[in-house]
Each structure stands twice: as structure tokens, then as C-alpha cells.
Enzyme design. Structure first.
Site, PDB file in Angstrom:
ATOM      1  N   GLY A  48       0.846  -1.187   0.000  1.00 45.78           N
ATOM      2  CA  GLY A  48       0.000   0.000   0.000  1.00 45.78           C
ATOM      3  C   GLY A  48       0.879   1.233   0.000  1.00 45.78           C
ATOM      4  O   GLY A  48       2.037   1.185   0.439  1.00 45.78           O
ATOM      5  N   GLN A  53       2.729   9.891   1.738  1.00 46.69           N
ATOM      6  CA  GLN A  53       4.050   9.250   1.727  1.00 46.69           C
ATOM      7  C   GLN A  53       4.912   9.691   0.548  1.00 46.69           C
ATOM      8  O   GLN A  53       6.124   9.494   0.561  1.00 46.69           O
ATOM      9  CB  GLN A  53       3.910   7.725   1.697  1.00 46.69           C
ATOM     10  CG  GLN A  53       3.295   7.161   2.969  1.00 46.69           C
ATOM     11  CD  GLN A  53       3.286   5.661   2.918  1.00 46.69           C
ATOM     12  OE1 GLN A  53       2.360   5.061   2.387  1.00 46.69           O
ATOM     13  NE2 GLN A  53       4.329   5.033   3.436  1.00 46.69           N
ATOM     14  N   CYS A 100       6.408   0.045   7.672  1.00 45.24           N
ATOM     15  CA  CYS A 100       5.917   1.174   6.876  1.00 45.24           C
ATOM     16  C   CYS A 100       7.062   1.673   5.998  1.00 45.24           C
ATOM     17  O   CYS A 100       8.190   1.810   6.478  1.00 45.24           O
ATOM     18  CB  CYS A 100       5.444   2.282   7.808  1.00 45.24           C
ATOM     19  SG  CYS A 100       4.871   3.753   6.927  1.00 45.24           S
ATOM     20  N   LEU A 101       6.769   1.950   4.728  1.00 47.42           N
ATOM     21  CA  LEU A 101       7.793   2.453   3.813  1.00 47.42           C
ATOM     22  C   LEU A 101       8.318   3.823   4.245  1.00 47.42           C
ATOM     23  O   LEU A 101       9.378   4.242   3.797  1.00 47.42           O
ATOM     24  CB  LEU A 101       7.235   2.541   2.388  1.00 47.42           C
ATOM     25  CG  LEU A 101       6.824   1.208   1.743  1.00 47.42           C
ATOM     26  CD1 LEU A 101       6.127   1.455   0.415  1.00 47.42           C
ATOM     27  CD2 LEU A 101       8.035   0.302   1.557  1.00 47.42           C
ATOM     28  N   HIS A 142      -3.931   0.777   8.006  1.00 48.27           N
ATOM     29  CA  HIS A 142      -2.625   1.435   7.944  1.00 48.27           C
ATOM     30  C   HIS A 142      -2.652   2.605   6.943  1.00 48.27           C
ATOM     31  O   HIS A 142      -2.195   3.715   7.257  1.00 48.27           O
ATOM     32  CB  HIS A 142      -1.573   0.392   7.543  1.00 48.27           C
ATOM     33  CG  HIS A 142      -0.175   0.906   7.458  1.00 48.27           C
ATOM     34  ND1 HIS A 142       0.829   0.482   8.293  1.00 48.27           N
ATOM     35  CD2 HIS A 142       0.394   1.814   6.625  1.00 48.27           C
ATOM     36  CE1 HIS A 142       1.949   1.115   7.981  1.00 48.27           C
ATOM     37  NE2 HIS A 142       1.716   1.923   6.970  1.00 48.27           N
ATOM     38  N   GLU A 143      -3.193   2.361   5.749  1.00 44.84           N
ATOM     39  CA  GLU A 143      -3.199   3.410   4.710  1.00 44.84           C
ATOM     40  C   GLU A 143      -4.145   4.549   5.085  1.00 44.84           C
ATOM     41  O   GLU A 143      -3.820   5.724   4.874  1.00 44.84           O
ATOM     42  CB  GLU A 143      -3.577   2.821   3.343  1.00 44.84           C
ATOM     43  CG  GLU A 143      -2.628   1.749   2.827  1.00 44.84           C
ATOM     44  CD  GLU A 143      -1.164   2.141   2.883  1.00 44.84           C
ATOM     45  OE1 GLU A 143      -0.844   3.326   2.722  1.00 44.84           O
ATOM     46  OE2 GLU A 143      -0.330   1.247   3.119  1.00 44.84           O
ATOM     47  N   HIS A 146      -2.617   6.904   7.430  1.00 42.21           N
ATOM     48  CA  HIS A 146      -1.715   7.866   6.786  1.00 42.21           C
ATOM     49  C   HIS A 146      -2.471   9.131   6.353  1.00 42.21           C
ATOM     50  O   HIS A 146      -1.924  10.234   6.411  1.00 42.21           O
ATOM     51  CB  HIS A 146      -1.068   7.260   5.539  1.00 42.21           C
ATOM     52  CG  HIS A 146       0.196   6.504   5.808  1.00 42.21           C
ATOM     53  ND1 HIS A 146       1.286   7.078   6.404  1.00 42.21           N
ATOM     54  CD2 HIS A 146       0.543   5.218   5.546  1.00 42.21           C
ATOM     55  CE1 HIS A 146       2.262   6.169   6.503  1.00 42.21           C
ATOM     56  NE2 HIS A 146       1.829   5.031   5.994  1.00 42.21           N
TER      57      HIS A 146
HETATM   58 ZN    ZN Z   1       2.896   3.275   5.957  1.00 40.43          ZN
END
Ligand code: ZN
Length: 191
Positions: A48, A53, A100-101, A142-143, A146
Site C-alpha cells: 500500500g 508518503q 511502513c515504507l 494502515h493506509e 496515513h
Molecule cells: Zn505506511
């Protein structure tokens, strides 16, 4: 072309993203952005990616998963886009490692609802309803976090916070409840 994924500490990750209009969603700019976010997510690789991000405070995220893992109720999810999502959590909570990226190189156990419902717009600006469970429900939570300026580290069981390398060395194969007890994280999740 890949977009740059910003890391924790970048202010945009802590802002509430703004909703998009249907006209904006179908614009050439946003359609191009969706394509770039898809490529960036696949290359990362990730399951995702939310617009904050890549530095844009917009309520848009892309999701795709190809893996299948029985233990975490993980199953393939075809590529799709959620815009302006509204999330409803189911009552049951599950604990599992999450990364998480934008918090590169780390992981932690995060309690998440096992099931969720999401009302959103898709890549054409059309309303969609999603019912998800297991890993897909976790990705959605999670997304969507964000888009509200929340990172998993705000919700994690903090004593499980670990480098990805140490998680692989010390936590792999240990059932999560056992790991939580060992680390003194056995309490209720409070969700
Ligand atoms: Zn993330």
C-alpha cells in the site's frame, strides 16, 4: 519513474490530508499520479502507498497484495485505489508485526481490527464499499491512518519495536502472543 517516499519526521506525514473532488480524481494529473504511485509501491516493494508518503496531503491511497499467508489471513488483493475513505472497525482485534515504507527498516507489533468496512471513491470517482478481514483489513487501516496523519508507531505495542533485521533474528517463528508476554506487552489492547 519512481516517486520519492518521504520518511518519518517529514511534516506532511503528520497532516490531515484533504479530500479530492470527483472532477479532480478523473483529471489527467491525478490519473498520472495513480500510475506513478502504483509503480512506486510495486518497486518498493509494498502492499500500500498513501499520497502523504510521496509528499502530497491528499486523501488517496493505492493498494495491491500478491502474497498468501494463512497464519495472518493474508490473500492476494488486486490493485485498487481508495479516495476519501471512511473506515468502520469490527470489534475483534489481532496483533501482528507491521512495517511502513516511511519508517524504513523497522517493525513493530500493532493491534488492528480483524475486520473493517470502508466506504470510499475509486479511481473513477465512483463510490465503492469494501468489506475486508485479516491482512487486507490491516492494510486498509494502515493506509487510511496515513491520510489522517497517523503512523503505525502511534498505535504499536512499543516494546516490540525492532529493526527489521532483529525482528527476523529474534522474533521470526515465535507466536505473537508468546512474544508479547516475553516482552512484557501482554495487556489489553484498548481498542
Ligand atoms: Zn505506511
Amino acid at each position: 519513474m519512481n516517486l520519492k517516499i518521504v520518511q518519518a519526521g517529514e511534516p506532511v506525514l503528520r497532516e490531515a490530508a484533504r479530500p479530492l473532488t470527483a472532477a479532480e480524481i478523473t483529471s489527467a494529473e491525478i490519473q498520472q499520479l495513480i500510475e506513478l504511485m502504483r509503480e512506486t509501491m510495486r518497486d518498493a516493494p509494498g502492499v500500500g502507498l498513501a499520497a502523504p508518503q510521496i509528499g502530497l496531503p491528499l486523501q488517496l491511497a493505492v493498494i495491491e497484495d500478491v502474497a498468501e499467508v494463512e497464519a495472518t489471513e493474508r490473500a492476494p488483493v488486486p490493485f485498487h485505489v481508495i479516495v476519501n475513505p471512511r473506515l468502520t472497525l469490527g470489534g475483534e482485534t489481532v496483533d501482528f508485526f507491521e512495517g511502513c515504507l516511511s519508517v524504513e527498516g523497522f517493525q513493530a507489533v500493532v493491534p488492528r481490527a480483524r475486520t473493517v468496512q470502508v466506504a470510499a471513491l475509486d479511481h473513477r470517482g465512483e463510490p465503492i464499499g469494501i468489506e475486508a478481514r485479516g491482512w487486507y483489513a490491516r492494510i486498509l487501516q494502515h493506509e487510511i491512518d496515513h491520510l489522517g496523519g497517523t503512523l503505525y508507531i502511534d498505535r504499536m505495542r512499543s516494546r516490540t519495536f525492532s529493526t527489521a533485521r532483529n525482528a527476523a533474528r529474534h522474533a521470526a517463528g515465535i507466536p505473537v502472543p508468546e512474544l508479547l508476554a516475553k516482552l512484557g506487552e501482554g495487556g489489553p489492547t484498548g481498542t
